[in-house]
Design an enzyme around this catalytic site. Structure first.
Site, PDB file in Angstrom:
ATOM      1  N   LYS A 153       0.872  -1.185   0.000  1.00  0.00           N
ATOM      2  CA  LYS A 153       0.000   0.000   0.000  1.00  0.00           C
ATOM      3  C   LYS A 153       0.908   1.233   0.000  1.00  0.00           C
ATOM      4  O   LYS A 153       1.238   1.771   1.062  1.00  0.00           O
ATOM      5  CB  LYS A 153      -0.934  -0.029   1.221  1.00  0.00           C
ATOM      6  CG  LYS A 153      -2.114  -0.981   1.004  1.00  0.00           C
ATOM      7  CD  LYS A 153      -3.068  -1.007   2.181  1.00  0.00           C
ATOM      8  CE  LYS A 153      -4.014   0.162   2.235  1.00  0.00           C
ATOM      9  NZ  LYS A 153      -5.068   0.142   1.206  1.00  0.00           N
TER      10      LYS A 153
HETATM   11  N1  PMP Z   1      -7.480  -3.537  -3.067  1.00  0.00           N
HETATM   12  C1  PMP Z   1      -7.037  -2.286  -2.903  1.00  0.00           C
HETATM   13  C2  PMP Z   1      -6.393  -1.592  -4.049  1.00  0.00           C
HETATM   14  C3  PMP Z   1      -7.178  -1.649  -1.659  1.00  0.00           C
HETATM   15  O1  PMP Z   1      -6.740  -0.410  -1.481  1.00  0.00           O
HETATM   16  C4  PMP Z   1      -7.819  -2.331  -0.604  1.00  0.00           C
HETATM   17  C5  PMP Z   1      -8.015  -1.648   0.725  1.00  0.00           C
HETATM   18  N2  PMP Z   1      -6.924  -1.822   1.551  1.00  0.00           N
HETATM   19  C6  PMP Z   1      -8.256  -3.648  -0.828  1.00  0.00           C
HETATM   20  C7  PMP Z   1      -8.074  -4.211  -2.073  1.00  0.00           C
HETATM   21  C8  PMP Z   1      -8.874  -4.454   0.290  1.00  0.00           C
HETATM   22  O2  PMP Z   1      -7.884  -4.742   1.229  1.00  0.00           O
HETATM   23  P1  PMP Z   1      -8.236  -5.006   2.765  1.00  0.00           P
HETATM   24  O3  PMP Z   1      -9.238  -6.086   2.781  1.00  0.00           O
HETATM   25  O4  PMP Z   1      -6.937  -5.419   3.369  1.00  0.00           O
HETATM   26  O5  PMP Z   1      -8.748  -3.727   3.309  1.00  0.00           O
END
Ligand code: PMP
Length: 299
Positions: A153
């Site tokens: 991220k």
């Molecule tokens: N894909 C992207 C591009 C994201 O930013 C997120 C949010 N973090 C997710 C998927 C879902 O991830 P998570 O379940 O860890 O929040």
């Protein structure tokens, strides 16, 4: 954005409005920040933070491609997250840890820039308000895994999500879906995608997407609910012919898709509803075997 009282900033609590940085901050200029999104749920006796350890682990993993050395240990950041929730006395929150290269010199190489860390809490009840959301395929493709680190991220990588959601919003849609270089469905702007076809749950493989923590939780839920699940390439056409489709993510939780571009999906979503109910129980500590994923916050 609803303001809360205080933000944890480099180890100290500062008032919300004082959590500021210089305009020449490296990460503001070059997109070299890393971040997390964590959810805290109020329960009768306080609150539970969902999968805090996993989010902090991913935070440290996201820092690696940038050779960013986070000047705090994992355990101290976990404690700081709990303390930030407590001090703000709001329990239904989205928690945003962010690490960034601060102010030092001009140029994209961040090596000499100091690393700064903040943890903020933002009150959040429901991320997407409609029961069935309308999504639009983005005019941009997901950035190739050869050109970025999809498992991290990193703030700069989110221009792709920002442009995709902006494009969807301008056309009256609620969120965007991004395709990969091969024309397969990748994920939402900040969500993972699942479809249901003939009783089987299908989801894109993990190489080109952020394999979310909620997505990983889904596989446990599918097992418990005796649902067959398969990771595979999903063409856009397959998504349009799905019986049900849903997004998952820390903010969005489990959310049904009602329309993709001009194609309306069936409004019957029995499998998604089962998963939604189970997820809501799980994050609130109502399924004992998953209590290990919850960090208690007592006020
Ligand atoms: N894909 C992207 C591009 C994201 O930013 C997120 C949010 N973090 C997710 C998927 C879902 O991830 P998570 O379940 O860890 O929040």
């Amino acid at each position: 954005m609803i303001e809360t009282k205080t933000i944890w900033f480099d180890g100290k609590f500062v008032p919300w409005k004082s959590a500021q940085t210089h305009v020449l901050t490296h990460s503001l200029n070059y997109g070299t920040g890393i971040f997390e999104g964590i959810r805290c749920y109020p329960v009768e006796s306080g609150a539970y933070i969902f999968r805090l350890r996993d989010h902090i682990n991913r935070f440290f993993e996201s820092a690696k491609p940038l050779s960013m050395k986070i000047p705090f240990s994992k355990i101290s950041l976990m404690r700081a997250v709990v303390e930030t929730v407590k001090r703000n006395s709001v329990l239904d929150v989205y928690i945003r840890p962010l690490a960034f290269f601060g102010y030092s010199k001009i140029g994209p190489n961040p090596a000499d820039s100091p690393v700064q860390v903040i943890i903020a809490c933002i009150p959040l009840k429901v991320y997407l308000k409609k029961k069935f959301i309308k999504v639009k395929t983005s005019p941009l493709l997901r950035i190739s895994p050869r050109a970025c680190f999809p498992h991290a991220k990193i703030t700069g990588m989110y221009f792709n999500s920002a442009i995709s959601s902006l494009d969807a919003w301008k056309s009256g849609f609620d969120e965007a879906i991004v395709l990969d270089e091969d024309g397969n469905v990748a994920e939402g702007a900040a969500e993972n995608l699942f479809i249901v076809k003939d009783g089987i749950v299908l989801t894109p493989r993990s190489e080109k997407i952020l394999p979310g923590i909620t997505r990983e939780t889904m596989f446990k839920i599918f097992k418990d609910l005796k649902l067959q699940a398969v990771e595979k390439n999903i063409a856009l056409d397959e998504l349009l012919r799905a019986d049900e489709a849903f997004f998952t993510g820390t903010a969005v939780e489990v959310h049904s898709l009602g329309q993709i571009d001009r194609t309306k999906l069936p409004r019957k979503n029995p499998i998604t509803q089962k998963i939604q109910r189970y997820y809501q129980k799980l994050v609130r500590g109502e399924i004992p075997k998953y209590k290990k994923w919850l960090t208690k916050v007592s006020l």
